[in-house]
Design a protein around this motif. Sequence first.
Motif, PDB file in Angstrom:
ATOM      1  N   ASN A 120       0.837  -1.198   0.000  1.00 37.21           N
ATOM      2  CA  ASN A 120       0.000   0.000   0.000  1.00 37.21           C
ATOM      3  C   ASN A 120       0.872   1.248   0.000  1.00 37.21           C
ATOM      4  O   ASN A 120       1.866   1.333   0.720  1.00 37.21           O
ATOM      5  CB  ASN A 120      -0.918   0.017   1.221  1.00 37.21           C
ATOM      6  N   GLY A 121       0.480   2.208  -0.820  1.00 40.85           N
ATOM      7  CA  GLY A 121       1.217   3.458  -0.906  1.00 40.85           C
ATOM      8  C   GLY A 121       2.354   3.444  -1.900  1.00 40.85           C
ATOM      9  O   GLY A 121       2.941   4.494  -2.184  1.00 40.85           O
ATOM     10  N   THR A 122       2.704   2.273  -2.445  1.00 41.84           N
ATOM     11  CA  THR A 122       3.795   2.173  -3.416  1.00 41.84           C
ATOM     12  C   THR A 122       3.209   1.935  -4.802  1.00 41.84           C
ATOM     13  O   THR A 122       2.494   0.951  -5.012  1.00 41.84           O
ATOM     14  CB  THR A 122       4.747   1.017  -3.060  1.00 41.84           C
ATOM     15  N   PRO A 123       3.518   2.799  -5.783  1.00 39.40           N
ATOM     16  CA  PRO A 123       2.977   2.595  -7.128  1.00 39.40           C
ATOM     17  C   PRO A 123       3.488   1.291  -7.737  1.00 39.40           C
ATOM     18  O   PRO A 123       4.642   0.895  -7.535  1.00 39.40           O
ATOM     19  CB  PRO A 123       3.487   3.812  -7.916  1.00 39.40           C
ATOM     20  N   ALA A 124       2.626   0.623  -8.482  1.00 39.56           N
ATOM     21  CA  ALA A 124       3.004  -0.564  -9.247  1.00 39.56           C
ATOM     22  C   ALA A 124       2.661  -0.300 -10.712  1.00 39.56           C
ATOM     23  O   ALA A 124       1.647   0.338 -11.020  1.00 39.56           O
ATOM     24  CB  ALA A 124       2.263  -1.798  -8.740  1.00 39.56           C
ATOM     25  N   TYR A 125       3.511  -0.790 -11.610  1.00 41.05           N
ATOM     26  CA  TYR A 125       3.384  -0.507 -13.037  1.00 41.05           C
ATOM     27  C   TYR A 125       3.186  -1.827 -13.798  1.00 41.05           C
ATOM     28  O   TYR A 125       3.808  -2.839 -13.456  1.00 41.05           O
ATOM     29  CB  TYR A 125       4.624   0.227 -13.543  1.00 41.05           C
ATOM     30  N   PHE A 126       2.347  -1.802 -14.840  1.00 39.41           N
ATOM     31  CA  PHE A 126       1.933  -3.030 -15.502  1.00 39.41           C
ATOM     32  C   PHE A 126       1.926  -2.863 -17.020  1.00 39.41           C
ATOM     33  O   PHE A 126       1.606  -1.783 -17.539  1.00 39.41           O
ATOM     34  CB  PHE A 126       0.516  -3.427 -15.060  1.00 39.41           C
ATOM     35  N   ILE A 127       2.246  -3.947 -17.737  1.00 39.23           N
ATOM     36  CA  ILE A 127       2.023  -4.063 -19.173  1.00 39.23           C
ATOM     37  C   ILE A 127       1.438  -5.449 -19.443  1.00 39.23           C
ATOM     38  O   ILE A 127       1.581  -6.360 -18.629  1.00 39.23           O
ATOM     39  CB  ILE A 127       3.313  -3.872 -19.998  1.00 39.23           C
ATOM     40  N   VAL A 128       0.778  -5.609 -20.600  1.00 37.34           N
ATOM     41  CA  VAL A 128       0.157  -6.876 -20.976  1.00 37.34           C
ATOM     42  C   VAL A 128       0.576  -7.198 -22.411  1.00 37.34           C
ATOM     43  O   VAL A 128       0.685  -6.298 -23.256  1.00 37.34           O
ATOM     44  CB  VAL A 128      -1.378  -6.798 -20.884  1.00 37.34           C
ATOM     45  N   THR A 129       0.824  -8.466 -22.688  1.00 37.45           N
ATOM     46  CA  THR A 129       1.085  -8.924 -24.047  1.00 37.45           C
ATOM     47  C   THR A 129       0.095 -10.026 -24.407  1.00 37.45           C
ATOM     48  O   THR A 129      -0.422 -10.722 -23.532  1.00 37.45           O
ATOM     49  CB  THR A 129       2.513  -9.473 -24.201  1.00 37.45           C
ATOM     50  N   ALA A 130      -0.176 -10.160 -25.711  1.00 41.75           N
ATOM     51  CA  ALA A 130      -1.052 -11.222 -26.223  1.00 41.75           C
ATOM     52  C   ALA A 130      -0.194 -12.306 -26.867  1.00 41.75           C
ATOM     53  O   ALA A 130       0.855 -12.023 -27.456  1.00 41.75           O
ATOM     54  CB  ALA A 130      -2.047 -10.652 -27.226  1.00 41.75           C
ATOM     55  N   VAL A 131      -0.644 -13.561 -26.767  1.00 45.45           N
ATOM     56  CA  VAL A 131       0.134 -14.711 -27.224  1.00 45.45           C
ATOM     57  C   VAL A 131      -0.750 -15.613 -28.086  1.00 45.45           C
ATOM     58  O   VAL A 131      -1.948 -15.770 -27.822  1.00 45.45           O
ATOM     59  CB  VAL A 131       0.678 -15.509 -26.017  1.00 45.45           C
ATOM     60  N   ASN A 132      -0.170 -16.177 -29.155  1.00 42.29           N
ATOM     61  CA  ASN A 132      -0.800 -17.272 -29.886  1.00 42.29           C
ATOM     62  C   ASN A 132       0.293 -18.203 -30.409  1.00 42.29           C
ATOM     63  O   ASN A 132       1.466 -18.067 -30.022  1.00 42.29           O
ATOM     64  CB  ASN A 132      -1.730 -16.764 -30.994  1.00 42.29           C
ATOM     65  N   SER A 133      -0.053 -19.099 -31.319  1.00 42.47           N
ATOM     66  CA  SER A 133       0.924 -20.076 -31.789  1.00 42.47           C
ATOM     67  C   SER A 133       2.073 -19.445 -32.552  1.00 42.47           C
ATOM     68  O   SER A 133       3.135 -20.051 -32.706  1.00 42.47           O
ATOM     69  CB  SER A 133       0.227 -21.115 -32.677  1.00 42.47           C
ATOM     70  N   ALA A 134       1.869 -18.200 -33.046  1.00 39.54           N
ATOM     71  CA  ALA A 134       2.941 -17.519 -33.764  1.00 39.54           C
ATOM     72  C   ALA A 134       3.915 -16.840 -32.819  1.00 39.54           C
ATOM     73  O   ALA A 134       4.996 -16.436 -33.223  1.00 39.54           O
ATOM     74  CB  ALA A 134       2.360 -16.489 -34.735  1.00 39.54           C
ATOM     75  N   GLY A 135       3.562 -16.685 -31.556  1.00 42.78           N
ATOM     76  CA  GLY A 135       4.464 -16.075 -30.586  1.00 42.78           C
ATOM     77  C   GLY A 135       3.786 -15.027 -29.737  1.00 42.78           C
ATOM     78  O   GLY A 135       2.555 -14.911 -29.704  1.00 42.78           O
TER      79      GLY A 135
END
Length: 683
Positions: free
Chosen positions: A363-378
């Motif tokens: 609590n009180g500490t910023p957290a940073y996020f990213i998301v990637t998508a995956v399929n059979s090609a990578g």
Amino acid sequence: MEVTGDIYFFVLIWWRRLPYTASMKQNQIYHREHFGFIHRGARLLSGLFIFSSAFYISPAARADTIVLSDPLNYPDGLITNEYAFWNPSDSASVKSPIWEMDSGSFFASGGAGWTGVPDDVSPNAKSTNGNNSAIFRLNTKEADFGDVSVSFSVLNQGLSTSPSTPAVDWDGLHIWLRYQSEYNLYYASINRRDNTVVIKKKIPGGPSNGGTYYELSNYVPHAVPYNTWQQVTASVKTNSNGSVTINLYDGSTLLVTATDNGTIGGPPITGLGRVGIRGDNANLKFKNFVVTSLSGTTPPAVPSAPTGVTAAAGNAQATISWAAVSGATSYNLYWSNASGVTTVNGTKITGVTSPRTVTGLTNGTPAYFIVTAVNSAGEGSASAQVSATPVAPVVVPAAPASVTAVAGNAQAIVSWAAVSGATSYNLYWSKTSGVTRTNGTKITGVTSPRVVTGLTNGTPYYFIVTAVNIAGESAASVQVSATPKAVVVTVPSAPTGVSAVPGKSKIMISWDPVPGATSYNLYRSLASGVTKLSSDKISNVTSPFILTGIKNGTRTYVVVTAVNSAGESAESVEVSAVPARGLHFLGGPAEAADLNSFLVFPNPWRSDLNSGTPITFDALTPNSAVKIFTLAGASEITLKADSTFVTWDLTNSVGEKVASGLYVYFITNDNNEKKRGTLAVIR
């Protein structure tokens, strides 16, 4: 032998050299109807027999792989609209897993997709105020279509206009192929207002919404079949020589074809893209939208980066959400406590779905996020970074304490102590004791003190206060009450503490504030016995007040009165002063704020003329210090100027009166300016 798309292309070149006859036309129609059987079962037949019919076969009849199919037979209502595209994080947005649009609204109506009656009003989340379908732009979310045909049924219910979209020749229906961006695409136009069909290409750069349109075919006459369902098909295929061929069909009839070999508007568009529909001033319905691969199943491409990513903070956790990515089979999430998280430096969580709650945060500490998508090609590229700062849960505040109610004239002033964690307060009142949040008259968003007006004098009123934050509203405070009453205003008392300090042609009059007074009057005279009736009046004065234009050496007598709505007080005690004469004046005007223009008066000081009058050092700079010495150098006193003057009552530092004689004074200010002078005291 195996019949392929490439073989069809070569046969096309060979076949078009032959004259077209009625018997060939009949043969063409026959083989359109039966080509599925020929393609599957006639591999041992003469290649010439197959070749002679293949070019005219509608793509809709080919036995290739269907890669997208949407019957568009949804329950009536909004499928999606431009509001969802531009506001992806709004929970009210209506989204489609298949479609997205950056202009217009797409409805389901009577088992078909529908543009709505076109207008140019930007829609709200549900398109209840308008649809903006005068420019209707519908794309598939899937963006990996290559060699495909696009086929659907359409009902053109008429062309119209709107205030911002007047009639133009190209109003109608356009089928997008290899739509890589709004600046890079092919399209085939049908049902145009000018009753023609055409195939065009758009490339980046130019006057048409950031791009330029190039005509790849001639304009071919074709009347619009209004209010009649028709089957339309458009196909796009990259040829072995790198050119791209686009065909447009009405049912099984080829209306127009074009081959882009790069000589018009730059290189052919050979990359993968979306498919879709555009309508201009057109009231359209659609059914059975089918995309068919012309060369078997299209190999999957690496999915694009997730969009619409959000992070919502919780207690030691954050919930990450994102929009589905076309072609993705799973997602990875990366997070870090430092901004700039990547797939290399972030903590990886595989196989996540949206929404995903990440726990164990601080609590009180910023957290940073990213998301990637995956399929059979990578794994695709990362989304934009989002962040959240976890916080401890907010609790409902305590009830306000120290509540008071003070009666006034047709009003009451309610006050209370601040409550920890409260972001606002509510006040409830009633004419009946036992006021609650249910039976009281509520005033929201109040601050302490709160003046409740419009009350009836003589009637008791009862009050409670609650504290509010995002967690809710507190319990009520203890009840307090007040009975408003008319305020009786009385004439104020006479001012006290009145004094008169002389200056050069002026006298400064001061007095103490009088309770209940709203203004003051000053009366003056050259004779003692000043009254309100016999003397010169100066109204609306404030303390201190400078009487100017007075003849030096002439004693002036003054009284002060206090005033309010009830009247004017009696006169204060009379005071008097004699403006200075015999001044020792150094430098310029007394109003100048530097030590080159200060003055000291009266100088000399004589008991027969100036008894009761102090010596004034005037026109000083603030924070000046005045030190007074005897001629022998003995220190008598040090005076500090809080404003532009300081007075000396002719006593030394222990309160004894100084003797007659000459005295030396030194003045020093904050600018380290220094002045020396002498003054005489004659007792």
